[in-house]
Design a protein around this motif. Structure first.
Motif, PDB file in Angstrom:
ATOM      1  N   UNK A 136       0.840  -1.205   0.000  1.00 24.72           N
ATOM      2  CA  UNK A 136       0.000   0.000   0.000  1.00 24.72           C
ATOM      3  C   UNK A 136       0.872   1.251   0.000  1.00 24.72           C
ATOM      4  N   UNK A 137       1.896   1.239   0.836  1.00 29.68           N
ATOM      5  CA  UNK A 137       2.813   2.378   0.892  1.00 29.68           C
ATOM      6  C   UNK A 137       3.440   2.638  -0.476  1.00 29.68           C
ATOM      7  N   UNK A 138       3.877   1.584  -1.158  1.00 27.43           N
ATOM      8  CA  UNK A 138       4.529   1.742  -2.453  1.00 27.43           C
ATOM      9  C   UNK A 138       3.577   2.353  -3.481  1.00 27.43           C
ATOM     10  N   UNK A 139       2.324   1.903  -3.481  1.00 25.78           N
ATOM     11  CA  UNK A 139       1.351   2.448  -4.439  1.00 25.78           C
ATOM     12  C   UNK A 139       1.096   3.925  -4.161  1.00 25.78           C
ATOM     13  N   UNK A 140       0.896   4.287  -2.898  1.00 22.75           N
ATOM     14  CA  UNK A 140       0.632   5.681  -2.546  1.00 22.75           C
ATOM     15  C   UNK A 140       1.842   6.546  -2.855  1.00 22.75           C
ATOM     16  N   UNK A 141       3.030   6.064  -2.542  1.00 23.34           N
ATOM     17  CA  UNK A 141       4.249   6.843  -2.807  1.00 23.34           C
ATOM     18  C   UNK A 141       4.425   7.088  -4.300  1.00 23.34           C
ATOM     19  N   UNK A 142       4.187   6.094  -5.108  1.00 20.21           N
ATOM     20  CA  UNK A 142       4.458   6.221  -6.539  1.00 20.21           C
ATOM     21  C   UNK A 142       3.357   6.952  -7.291  1.00 20.21           C
ATOM     22  N   UNK A 143       2.132   6.968  -6.751  1.00 22.83           N
ATOM     23  CA  UNK A 143       1.008   7.511  -7.510  1.00 22.83           C
ATOM     24  C   UNK A 143       0.361   8.747  -6.909  1.00 22.83           C
ATOM     25  N   UNK A 144       0.527   8.979  -5.603  1.00 24.81           N
ATOM     26  CA  UNK A 144      -0.204  10.069  -4.953  1.00 24.81           C
ATOM     27  C   UNK A 144       0.751  11.031  -4.250  1.00 24.81           C
ATOM     28  N   UNK A 145       1.385  10.581  -3.158  1.00 25.72           N
ATOM     29  CA  UNK A 145       2.264  11.453  -2.377  1.00 25.72           C
ATOM     30  C   UNK A 145       3.085  10.574  -1.434  1.00 25.72           C
ATOM     31  N   UNK A 146       4.277  11.032  -1.083  1.00 26.94           N
ATOM     32  CA  UNK A 146       5.115  10.283  -0.153  1.00 26.94           C
ATOM     33  C   UNK A 146       4.712  10.614   1.282  1.00 26.94           C
ATOM     34  N   UNK A 147       4.197   9.627   1.961  1.00 27.01           N
ATOM     35  CA  UNK A 147       3.761   9.790   3.350  1.00 27.01           C
ATOM     36  C   UNK A 147       4.093   8.520   4.124  1.00 27.01           C
ATOM     37  N   UNK A 148       4.195   8.663   5.437  1.00 28.18           N
ATOM     38  CA  UNK A 148       4.327   7.506   6.305  1.00 28.18           C
ATOM     39  C   UNK A 148       2.929   7.098   6.767  1.00 28.18           C
ATOM     40  N   UNK A 149       2.612   5.816   6.672  1.00 27.19           N
ATOM     41  CA  UNK A 149       1.274   5.307   6.991  1.00 27.19           C
ATOM     42  C   UNK A 149       1.379   4.327   8.143  1.00 27.19           C
ATOM     43  N   UNK A 150       0.647   4.599   9.215  1.00 27.74           N
ATOM     44  CA  UNK A 150       0.607   3.696  10.361  1.00 27.74           C
ATOM     45  C   UNK A 150      -0.692   2.905  10.315  1.00 27.74           C
ATOM     46  N   UNK A 151      -0.570   1.574  10.145  1.00 25.26           N
ATOM     47  CA  UNK A 151      -1.736   0.695  10.041  1.00 25.26           C
ATOM     48  C   UNK A 151      -1.978  -0.026  11.367  1.00 25.26           C
TER      49      UNK A 151
END
Length: 321
Positions: free
Chosen positions: A17-32
């Protein structure tokens, strides 16, 4: 692009999920969730004209754009979060905005922010390059982490437009891609109106005239892109300034007037050539409508810019029978 944690191996979900968000939306840290087997995320990401749209449903998550990530090389952008169900909180610039269904909040990618979703996420996120809003950074900084309530008529109208864009990008109808691309710009204009309306009484009227001159110039040019006599002299006269002041004002913003006008006109032609509703119009007529009286010159300029001729572009985007 679709995201569905259910089809991922539990141990790989957070990183995928992190990789998809980083590559397509924005670089953020995600705590699940601590237990990867409990991670639930379902979403869709797509480009709608200048907008990047990310519609997500997920369980409790905290999202942080850290100071180091905020210094990355991403184009300076503004995010709009539209709450669908539940509630969430946006924190940036020392302010907090708690959102309920139908509310909007903005946050800027050039500075750290945190999104708290303790009851889970159900939001549409829209990323917009700041340059598309034609508003100064100083103005935009004043509306980050500020709640735009669904009870405000203009906020509700803006949210309705954005919600429909998000709904259709997640479930596109056949041949709807290009009409959606065109719909992105009215959504941005509504957002711009919402921001200026919120700030008008407190800030816009007191802002020094010269600080917003380039914004008024660009707005005027956008409204007259189809005029064949859109000359520097005419633009300068409309704003009661000299041509030299016109060029200097735009130069300070890194804008070459002739290049900017050409690109804006080409974008309008490109959008119209791809639109099914304009298939009955000739390429020459579309070019003339957006300020290119010479069809041969338009074709050469279009190909130099997009590596395709106007006819090839139209054929590529023609609707299927």
């Amino acid at each position: 692009m679709m995201i569905d944690a259910a089809v991922m191996a539990p141990a790989e979900r957070a990183e995928a999920i992190r990789e998809v968000i980083w590559s397509s939306v924005v670089r953020v840290e995600i705590t699940h969730q601590p237990d990867p087997r409990l991670i639930r995320t379902l979403g869709a990401i797509s480009g709608i004209g200048p907008l990047t749209v990310c519609s997500v449903r997920a369980n409790a998550t905290t999202i942080r754009r850290t100071p180091s990530l905020a210094r990355d090389d991403m184009e300076p952008s503004l995010f709009v979060g539209l709450q669908v169900t539940g509630s969430s909180m946006v924190v940036q610039d020392g302010r907090e905005a708690v959102l309920q269904p139908g509310d909007l909040a903005l946050y800027d990618t050039t500075r750290p922010y945190t999104l708290f979703n303790k009851d889970g996420i159900h939001q549409h996120f829209f990323r917009i390059p700041r340059s598309e809003l034609s508003l100064s950074a100083k103005l935009l900084d004043r509306v980050t982490a500020v709640r735009f309530s669904r009870r405000d008529p203009l906020a509700d109208l803006t949210a309705t437009c954005l919600r429909r864009i998000a709904r259709h990008q997640a479930h596109p109808a056949p041949s709807s891609e290009h009409s959606l691309d065109a719909a992105g710009r009215p959504g941005i204009q509504l957002l711009r109106a919402l921001i200026t309306d919120r700030l008008s009484d407190q800030h816009l009227t007191s802002e020094p005239w010269h600080e917003t001159l380039h914004l008024r110039i660009l707005d005027h040019v956008r409204a007259h892109l189809g005029d064949h006599d859109l000359t520097p002299a005419r633009i300068a006269a409309h704003h009661h300034i000299s041509r030299r002041q016109l060029y200097n004002t735009l130069s300070r913003q890194g804008i070459c007037l002739s290049d900017w006008i050409r690109i804006q006109r080409l974008e309008r032609c490109r959008d119209e050539l791809a639109a099914p509703a304009a298939r009955h119009r000739s390429i020459a007529a579309i070019a003339r409508h957006w300020g290119f009286p010479n069809a041969a010159h338009f074709s050469r300029t279009f190909k130099q810019t997009y590596d395709l001729t106007p006819s090839d572009w139209r054929a590529l985007h023609a609707a299927s029978p």
